[in-house]
Design a protein around this motif. Structure first.
Motif, mmCIF file in Angstrom:
data_model
loop_
_atom_site.group_PDB
_atom_site.id
_atom_site.type_symbol
_atom_site.label_atom_id
_atom_site.label_comp_id
_atom_site.label_asym_id
_atom_site.label_seq_id
_atom_site.Cartn_x
_atom_site.Cartn_y
_atom_site.Cartn_z
ATOM 1 N N GLU A 1 0.939 -1.318 0.065
ATOM 2 C CA GLU A 1 0.046 -0.123 0.090
ATOM 3 C C GLU A 1 0.833 1.042 -0.027
ATOM 4 O O GLU A 1 1.823 1.386 0.651
ATOM 5 N N GLY A 2 0.567 2.187 -0.952
ATOM 6 C CA GLY A 2 1.273 3.276 -1.033
ATOM 7 C C GLY A 2 2.593 2.936 -1.427
ATOM 8 O O GLY A 2 3.510 4.279 -1.239
ATOM 9 N N SER A 3 3.069 2.087 -2.327
ATOM 10 C CA SER A 3 4.295 1.673 -2.632
ATOM 11 C C SER A 3 4.992 2.766 -3.565
ATOM 12 O O SER A 3 6.315 2.791 -3.714
ATOM 13 N N GLU A 4 4.076 3.543 -4.451
ATOM 14 C CA GLU A 4 4.752 4.243 -5.364
ATOM 15 C C GLU A 4 5.503 5.563 -4.642
ATOM 16 O O GLU A 4 6.498 5.941 -4.966
ATOM 17 N N TYR A 5 4.935 5.781 -3.409
ATOM 18 C CA TYR A 5 5.460 6.931 -2.772
ATOM 19 C C TYR A 5 6.951 6.388 -1.983
ATOM 20 O O TYR A 5 7.852 6.862 -1.956
ATOM 21 N N ALA A 6 6.809 5.028 -1.534
ATOM 22 C CA ALA A 6 7.965 4.656 -0.996
ATOM 23 C C ALA A 6 9.074 4.377 -2.276
ATOM 24 O O ALA A 6 10.110 4.546 -1.940
ATOM 25 N N TYR A 7 8.483 3.972 -3.289
ATOM 26 C CA TYR A 7 9.552 3.696 -4.306
ATOM 27 C C TYR A 7 10.543 5.010 -4.788
ATOM 28 O O TYR A 7 11.704 4.889 -4.735
ATOM 29 N N TYR A 8 9.633 6.257 -4.890
ATOM 30 C CA TYR A 8 10.262 7.411 -5.131
ATOM 31 C C TYR A 8 11.025 7.878 -3.787
ATOM 32 O O TYR A 8 11.914 8.633 -3.934
ATOM 33 N N GLY A 9 10.515 7.735 -2.657
ATOM 34 C CA GLY A 9 10.940 8.307 -1.420
ATOM 35 C C GLY A 9 12.547 7.368 -1.240
ATOM 36 O O GLY A 9 13.284 8.088 -0.541
ATOM 37 N N MET A 10 12.611 5.954 -1.933
ATOM 38 C CA MET A 10 13.998 5.246 -1.857
ATOM 39 C C MET A 10 14.939 6.198 -2.157
ATOM 40 O O MET A 10 16.079 6.208 -2.020
ATOM 41 N N TYR A 11 14.658 6.872 -3.357
ATOM 42 C CA TYR A 11 15.573 7.600 -3.999
ATOM 43 C C TYR A 11 16.155 8.538 -3.254
ATOM 44 O O TYR A 11 17.340 8.924 -3.437
ATOM 45 N N LEU A 12 15.163 9.426 -2.746
ATOM 46 C CA LEU A 12 15.464 10.481 -1.892
ATOM 47 C C LEU A 12 16.536 9.963 -0.546
ATOM 48 O O LEU A 12 17.364 10.722 -0.006
ATOM 49 N N VAL A 13 16.129 8.738 -0.164
ATOM 50 C CA VAL A 13 16.876 8.251 1.227
ATOM 51 C C VAL A 13 18.423 8.031 0.647
ATOM 52 O O VAL A 13 19.093 8.217 1.372
ATOM 53 N N GLY A 14 18.386 7.273 -0.530
ATOM 54 C CA GLY A 14 19.519 7.306 -0.953
ATOM 55 C C GLY A 14 20.494 8.337 -1.259
ATOM 56 O O GLY A 14 21.833 8.496 -1.052
ATOM 57 N N PHE A 15 19.980 9.387 -1.728
ATOM 58 C CA PHE A 15 20.544 10.820 -2.002
ATOM 59 C C PHE A 15 20.988 11.186 -0.678
ATOM 60 O O PHE A 15 22.019 11.775 -0.570
ATOM 61 N N ALA A 16 20.088 11.295 0.475
ATOM 62 C CA ALA A 16 20.432 11.947 1.618
ATOM 63 C C ALA A 16 21.782 11.101 2.298
ATOM 64 O O ALA A 16 22.511 11.687 2.781
ATOM 65 N N ILE A 17 21.697 9.660 2.157
ATOM 66 C CA ILE A 17 22.751 9.017 2.560
ATOM 67 C C ILE A 17 24.020 9.352 1.765
ATOM 68 O O ILE A 17 25.272 9.454 2.432
ATOM 69 N N MET A 18 23.884 9.255 0.548
ATOM 70 C CA MET A 18 24.922 9.922 -0.175
ATOM 71 C C MET A 18 25.679 11.155 0.079
ATOM 72 O O MET A 18 26.746 11.257 0.331
#
Length: 171
Positions: A3-20
């Motif tokens: 549920e709500g996976s499209e938000y999680a999908y794009y959110g993971m890009y942002l999480v990766g960017f923040a970690i980077m």
């Protein structure tokens, strides 16, 4: 897939960017570049990678849409191919040492890719083949091999290798 996976999908890009960004701000001095340069090139890397993934995904979808109805609009190969090319070009244009810039950025690129593949798992796209064990995909109505998790794990191993190599080379 969830549920709500499209938000999680794009959110993971942002999480990766923040970690980077956090990793690059912690390690930029090792490569004898300024903090400002590290921030600018981290931003350029993120934009180049995401744009490359979407461009390649669009080309792929256009090429195989008539053969494969389940094709994605993002292709990881675009990020893998375009990002280093754009980063080397940007380094040369800016007059920065491209080898040091790439050494700084390499772990972060794979961090974003690892997070993106985990996002793929949560969204249910890019599924593995049908198998008797694995994860049930409600869109496909079958149990599939969780290939995205193994790709994400592989990317994490590449990140670990990058850090190991950087530490070993400095000694």
């Amino acid at each position: 897939m969830f549920e709500g996976s499209e938000y999680a999908y794009y959110g993971m890009y942002l999480v990766g960017f923040a970690i980077m960004m956090a990793v690059n701000l912690r390690t930029y001095k090792r490569y004898e570049i300024t903090k400002k340069t590290a921030i600018i090139f981290t931003l350029i890397t993120y934009v180049a990678g995401v744009c490359g993934a979407f461009i390649m995904g669009s080309w792929y979808t256009a090429a195989v849409a008539k053969y494969n109805a389940g094709s994605s609009n993002v292709a990881i190969f675009g990020a893998v191919i375009f990002t280093p090319v754009f980063m080397i070009a940007a380094s040369l244009i800016a007059g920065k040492p491209w080898r040091k810039i790439m050494d700084l950025l390499a772990p972060g690129i794979f961090i974003i890719l690892a997070c993106a593949k985990f996002g793929c798992f949560m969204a249910g796209c890019c599924p593995g083949g049908e198998c008797s064990f694995g994860v049930y995909n409600p869109e496909l109505e079958m149990t599939v091999f969780p290939s995205q998790l193994f790709e994400s794990l592989t990317m994490c191993l590449v990140v670990a290798f990058c850090f190991f190599y950087a530490i070993k080379c400095k000694k």
